[in-house]
Design an enzyme around this catalytic site. Sequence first.
Site, PDB file in Angstrom:
ATOM      1  N   HIS A 239      -0.199 -11.916  -0.009  1.00  0.00           N
ATOM      2  CA  HIS A 239      -1.295 -11.060  -0.426  1.00  0.00           C
ATOM      3  C   HIS A 239      -1.459 -11.812  -1.709  1.00  0.00           C
ATOM      4  O   HIS A 239      -0.762 -11.091  -2.912  1.00  0.00           O
ATOM      5  CB  HIS A 239      -0.056  -9.477   0.010  1.00  0.00           C
TER       6      HIS A 239
ATOM      7  N   TYR B 281       0.715  -1.430   0.129  1.00  0.00           N
ATOM      8  CA  TYR B 281       0.227   0.207  -0.010  1.00  0.00           C
ATOM      9  C   TYR B 281       1.333   1.244  -0.264  1.00  0.00           C
ATOM     10  O   TYR B 281       1.901   1.669   0.874  1.00  0.00           O
ATOM     11  CB  TYR B 281      -0.906   0.093   1.101  1.00  0.00           C
TER      12      TYR B 281
HETATM   13  N1  LIG Z   1      -6.342  -8.390  -1.057  1.00  0.00           N
HETATM   14  C1  LIG Z   1      -5.890  -8.005  -0.069  1.00  0.00           C
HETATM   15  O1  LIG Z   1      -5.099  -8.222   1.009  1.00  0.00           O
HETATM   16  C2  LIG Z   1      -7.406  -6.449   0.241  1.00  0.00           C
HETATM   17  C3  LIG Z   1      -7.317  -5.840  -1.053  1.00  0.00           C
HETATM   18  C4  LIG Z   1      -8.339  -4.788  -0.268  1.00  0.00           C
HETATM   19  C5  LIG Z   1      -8.491  -4.242   0.608  1.00  0.00           C
HETATM   20  N2  LIG Z   1      -7.785  -4.704   1.742  1.00  0.00           N
HETATM   21  C6  LIG Z   1      -8.067  -4.084   2.914  1.00  0.00           C
HETATM   22  O2  LIG Z   1      -8.777  -3.938   3.445  1.00  0.00           O
HETATM   23  C7  LIG Z   1      -8.807  -2.225   3.623  1.00  0.00           C
HETATM   24  C8  LIG Z   1      -9.999  -1.596   2.977  1.00  0.00           C
HETATM   25  O3  LIG Z   1      -9.993  -1.821   1.554  1.00  0.00           O
HETATM   26  P1  LIG Z   1      -9.759   0.062   0.580  1.00  0.00           P
HETATM   27  O4  LIG Z   1      -9.649   1.168   1.588  1.00  0.00           O
HETATM   28  O5  LIG Z   1      -8.979   0.025  -0.687  1.00  0.00           O
HETATM   29  O6  LIG Z   1     -11.537  -0.345  -0.024  1.00  0.00           O
HETATM   30  P2  LIG Z   1     -12.801   0.755   1.016  1.00  0.00           P
HETATM   31  O7  LIG Z   1     -12.884   0.177   1.703  1.00  0.00           O
HETATM   32  O8  LIG Z   1     -14.226  -0.465   0.155  1.00  0.00           O
HETATM   33  O9  LIG Z   1     -13.349   2.041   0.451  1.00  0.00           O
HETATM   34  C9  LIG Z   1     -11.957   3.265   0.231  1.00  0.00           C
HETATM   35  C10 LIG Z   1     -12.680   3.703  -0.201  1.00  0.00           C
HETATM   36  O10 LIG Z   1     -13.818   4.552   0.695  1.00  0.00           O
HETATM   37  C11 LIG Z   1     -13.988   5.757   1.256  1.00  0.00           C
HETATM   38  N3  LIG Z   1     -14.126   5.564   2.842  1.00  0.00           N
HETATM   39  C12 LIG Z   1     -14.745   4.847   3.641  1.00  0.00           C
HETATM   40  N4  LIG Z   1     -15.776   5.507   4.943  1.00  0.00           N
HETATM   41  C13 LIG Z   1     -16.768   6.046   4.093  1.00  0.00           C
HETATM   42  C14 LIG Z   1     -17.875   7.260   4.399  1.00  0.00           C
HETATM   43  N5  LIG Z   1     -18.853   7.279   5.066  1.00  0.00           N
HETATM   44  N6  LIG Z   1     -18.329   7.848   3.132  1.00  0.00           N
HETATM   45  C15 LIG Z   1     -17.685   8.175   2.272  1.00  0.00           C
HETATM   46  N7  LIG Z   1     -16.640   6.870   1.814  1.00  0.00           N
HETATM   47  C16 LIG Z   1     -15.844   6.545   2.847  1.00  0.00           C
HETATM   48  C17 LIG Z   1     -12.335   6.229   1.998  1.00  0.00           C
HETATM   49  O11 LIG Z   1     -12.214   7.636   2.060  1.00  0.00           O
HETATM   50  P3  LIG Z   1     -11.254   8.334   3.044  1.00  0.00           P
HETATM   51  O12 LIG Z   1      -9.988   7.115   2.751  1.00  0.00           O
HETATM   52  O13 LIG Z   1     -11.481   9.511   2.796  1.00  0.00           O
HETATM   53  O14 LIG Z   1     -12.339   7.894   4.161  1.00  0.00           O
HETATM   54  C18 LIG Z   1     -11.440   5.518   0.863  1.00  0.00           C
HETATM   55  O15 LIG Z   1     -11.839   6.542  -0.394  1.00  0.00           O
HETATM   56  C19 LIG Z   1      -7.862  -1.663   3.272  1.00  0.00           C
HETATM   57  O16 LIG Z   1      -7.587  -0.938   3.090  1.00  0.00           O
HETATM   58  C20 LIG Z   1      -6.845  -2.953   3.002  1.00  0.00           C
HETATM   59  O17 LIG Z   1      -6.648  -2.772   4.131  1.00  0.00           O
HETATM   60  C21 LIG Z   1      -7.362  -5.421   1.207  1.00  0.00           C
END
Ligand SMILES: NC(=O)c1ccc[n+]([C@@H]2O[C@H](COP(=O)([O-])OP(=O)(O)OC[C@H]3O[C@@H](n4cnc5c(N)ncnc54)[C@H](OP(=O)(O)O)[C@@H]3O)[C@@H](O)[C@H]2O)c1
Length: 316
Positions: A120, A56
Amino acid sequence: MHKTRIGRDGPNVSVLALGGASLGGVYQDVSQGEADAVVQAALDAGINLIDVAPYYGLTRAETALGAALKGVPRSDFVLMTKVGRYGDKTWNFSREATLRSLDESRARLGVDYIDVLQCHDIEHGDRRQLIEEALPTLRDLKGQGAIGRIGITGYDLSVLEDVATTEQVDTVMAYCTYSLQDRRLAGVAQRLGRSGVAVFNASPLGMGLLTSKGPPDWHPGHPSVWAAAAEAARRCEALGVDLSFVALQFALQTAAANGIVSTVVGMSKPSNLDRNIEALTTPIDPAVLTAVEAALAPVRDKGWDVLPGGGGKAGK
Ligand SMILES: NC(=O)c1ccc[n+]([C@@H]2O[C@H](COP(=O)([O-])OP(=O)(O)OC[C@H]3O[C@@H](n4cnc5c(N)ncnc54)[C@H](OP(=O)(O)O)[C@@H]3O)[C@@H](O)[C@H]2O)c1
């Protein structure tokens, strides 16, 4: 914040977890001050599970998280990071890379011990190397007490389920597969949960898809999926609610019944964190849910493995 156990004898973790991808500037630039604020707000709210990865922001997320956690008692958080993915198209599941990656992560994060170390995005790496090198290395590290649990992460549910059942891992993190738009993780999570594997649902907002702002330009979904999500956002707005809020209500409130231990959400703003905590307990308005589900019905369960998209990256 309600807590659940990782597996049969693991640590208790909050049902809402802080996802660290945002801290690496994956969605927009995030300053150290913003990272400090959101991590402190999460801990204050009772969120004790934090997920991050060297990938990340190409180590930036781990560095920012490590700085934000400085001085926080180690027993206050359960930390998950990853090995094996080091770039958009770079995987290495060798023993040597796994050991080096763990050492580098520990230094960036300022900790000696990683609670859950995950391989990962396993569907993209060399499977033989994963099975013969990375996973045995993680077993050695667990035996030595350097890590607490062994996990795998990815998008391809059949690969995750296959490896989880044959390799006896402790945790599985799947992303973008349990949300208002795609619910394919549910059956897999229930089966794995029954065999003692803890399942985490990452990206319940579909990596920005289910927000009023819409997905980032690198999002791998198909334009028809983006269009349906935009329509869902318009319907929510007309009903006086925000699509992200409804998406979080749905994912958080139906997680336990579907075998999901914790929902991992990317948040770089305390205001989003506050809203997401509210979504845990605010009942879903059935009329809103009906309107959103109708907008998303044509693309339900159509991930980019089913309907390849046009985003700039292969996946996250
Ligand atoms: N392969 C893997 O291992 C894998 C893949 C994907 C994700 N992950 C893990 O899962 C986590 C979550 O996934 P993600 O961050 O990619 O996607 P997500 O949680 O689906 O979406 C994150 C996005 O949504 C926004 N957001 C969060 N809460 C919100 C709200 N209440 N209103 C409006 N927008 C909101 C965030 O904005 P802001 O940042 O501006 O708050 C960010 O832009 C990752 O950080 C990672 O730790 C793991």
